[in-house]
Design a protein around this motif. Structure first.
Motif, PDB file in Angstrom:
ATOM      1  N   HIS A  29      35.183  40.091  41.091  1.00 29.32           N
ATOM      2  CA  HIS A  29      35.396  41.531  40.899  1.00 29.32           C
ATOM      3  C   HIS A  29      36.594  41.839  40.003  1.00 29.32           C
ATOM      4  CE1 HIS A  29      38.042  40.350  44.206  1.00 29.32           C
ATOM      5  NE2 HIS A  29      38.807  41.356  43.833  1.00 29.32           N
ATOM      6  N   GLY A  34      34.352  41.278  36.694  1.00 27.34           N
ATOM      7  CA  GLY A  34      34.023  42.488  37.434  1.00 27.34           C
ATOM      8  C   GLY A  34      33.338  43.522  36.566  1.00 27.34           C
ATOM      9  N   GLY A  35      33.867  43.728  35.378  1.00 27.44           N
ATOM     10  CA  GLY A  35      33.296  44.729  34.482  1.00 27.44           C
ATOM     11  C   GLY A  35      31.868  44.420  34.090  1.00 27.44           C
ATOM     12  N   ASP A  38      29.541  44.875  37.440  1.00 23.31           N
ATOM     13  CA  ASP A  38      29.503  46.179  38.100  1.00 23.31           C
ATOM     14  C   ASP A  38      28.524  47.114  37.388  1.00 23.31           C
ATOM     15  OD1 ASP A  38      30.045  48.611  39.378  1.00 23.31           O
ATOM     16  OD2 ASP A  38      32.199  48.207  39.485  1.00 23.31           O
ATOM     17  N   LEU A  41      29.758  51.969  37.312  1.00 22.19           N
ATOM     18  CA  LEU A  41      31.065  52.157  36.690  1.00 22.19           C
ATOM     19  C   LEU A  41      31.538  53.605  36.754  1.00 22.19           C
ATOM     20  CD1 LEU A  41      30.549  49.895  33.561  1.00 22.19           C
ATOM     21  CD2 LEU A  41      31.946  49.396  35.572  1.00 22.19           C
ATOM     22  N   THR A  42      32.838  53.740  36.912  1.00 18.97           N
ATOM     23  CA  THR A  42      33.531  55.026  36.828  1.00 18.97           C
ATOM     24  C   THR A  42      34.656  54.841  35.817  1.00 18.97           C
ATOM     25  OG1 THR A  42      35.120  54.433  38.549  1.00 18.97           O
ATOM     26  CG2 THR A  42      33.061  55.519  39.273  1.00 18.97           C
ATOM     27  N   GLU A  44      37.761  55.141  36.403  1.00 18.65           N
ATOM     28  CA  GLU A  44      38.793  54.350  37.072  1.00 18.65           C
ATOM     29  C   GLU A  44      38.449  52.862  37.058  1.00 18.65           C
ATOM     30  OE1 GLU A  44      41.394  54.226  41.186  1.00 18.65           O
ATOM     31  OE2 GLU A  44      39.490  55.304  41.199  1.00 18.65           O
ATOM     32  N   LYS A  45      37.231  52.518  37.389  1.00 18.32           N
ATOM     33  CA  LYS A  45      36.826  51.111  37.402  1.00 18.32           C
ATOM     34  C   LYS A  45      36.899  50.503  36.000  1.00 18.32           C
ATOM     35  CE  LYS A  45      33.556  50.957  41.280  1.00 18.32           C
ATOM     36  NZ  LYS A  45      32.119  50.687  41.566  1.00 18.32           N
ATOM     37  N   HIS A  48      40.448  49.865  35.164  1.00 18.65           N
ATOM     38  CA  HIS A  48      40.984  48.764  35.970  1.00 18.65           C
ATOM     39  C   HIS A  48      40.501  47.414  35.450  1.00 18.65           C
ATOM     40  CE1 HIS A  48      42.702  50.674  39.845  1.00 18.65           C
ATOM     41  NE2 HIS A  48      42.961  51.416  38.793  1.00 18.65           N
ATOM     42  N   TYR A  49      39.197  47.282  35.221  1.00 20.16           N
ATOM     43  CA  TYR A  49      38.671  46.012  34.708  1.00 20.16           C
ATOM     44  C   TYR A  49      39.284  45.668  33.351  1.00 20.16           C
ATOM     45  CZ  TYR A  49      34.939  46.349  38.252  1.00 20.16           C
ATOM     46  OH  TYR A  49      34.224  46.437  39.428  1.00 20.16           O
TER      47      TYR A  49
END
Length: 172
Positions: A29, A34-35, A38, A41-42, A44-45, A48-49
């Protein structure tokens, strides 16, 4: 297990271009892993990634510098990675999103050989590009994020050719 079989496995892994290195110890993750995995996705995610992946690049180059000294082209690429981090942190501030903790060094043991450092760095840049291309293709993402990530992906393509040239200088 027979000690000769075990020795053979160890030798194979150490000589293999895909030998165990930092990203193999990375959680699924985290960063580009993670990217790419996933599908929900948002903003924020995505940030973060992306930031985690750039932290990983910095940690990888720090580990290389610590083990092998100031090797070109890692020195130059590390400076560019820091610019990527600053651009992504700026976007985090802009969207009022707290950046992820920088614990990338926990997932980045030093490479065994300089050849391994080049190989792992090229693969990490490929994974980085794939992650950014996935993010860029999401039309729901704000254009400013897509533009910044497109610029970072372009830089990663340059990093790959620079790393390959560097490897050729060490391993003609």
């Amino acid at each position: 297990m027979n000690r000769w079989v075990l020795l053979g496995i160890i030798i194979f892994l150490s000589l293999s271009p895909y030998s165990v290195y930092a990203e193999n110890w990375m959680p699924d993750h985290y960063g580009s892993n993670g990217g790419l995995a996933d599908d929900n996705l948002t903003i924020e995610k995505v940030l973060h990634y992306a930031i985690q992946d750039e932290y990983l690049a910095q940690a990888r180059y720090d580990a290389i510098h610590k083990k092998f000294g100031q090797v070109i082209p890692f020195v130059q690429i590390k400076k560019v990675e820091q610019q990527h981090i600053h651009a992504l942190l700026h976007l985090s501030d802009l969207y009022n999103i707290s950046p992820p903790e920088n614990n990338a060094a926990d997932f980045t043991p030093p490479p065994t050989t300089l050849r391994q450092a080049f190989q792992a760095s090229v693969q990490a840049e490929i994974d980085n590009i794939n992650m950014y291309e996935k993010f860029i293709s999401d039309e729901g993402l704000p254009q400013e994020l897509r533009n910044t990530m497109n610029d970072i992906a372009k830089a990663s393509r340059i990093h790959i050719s620079t790393l390959k040239r560097g490897a050729d200088n060490y391993y003609p």
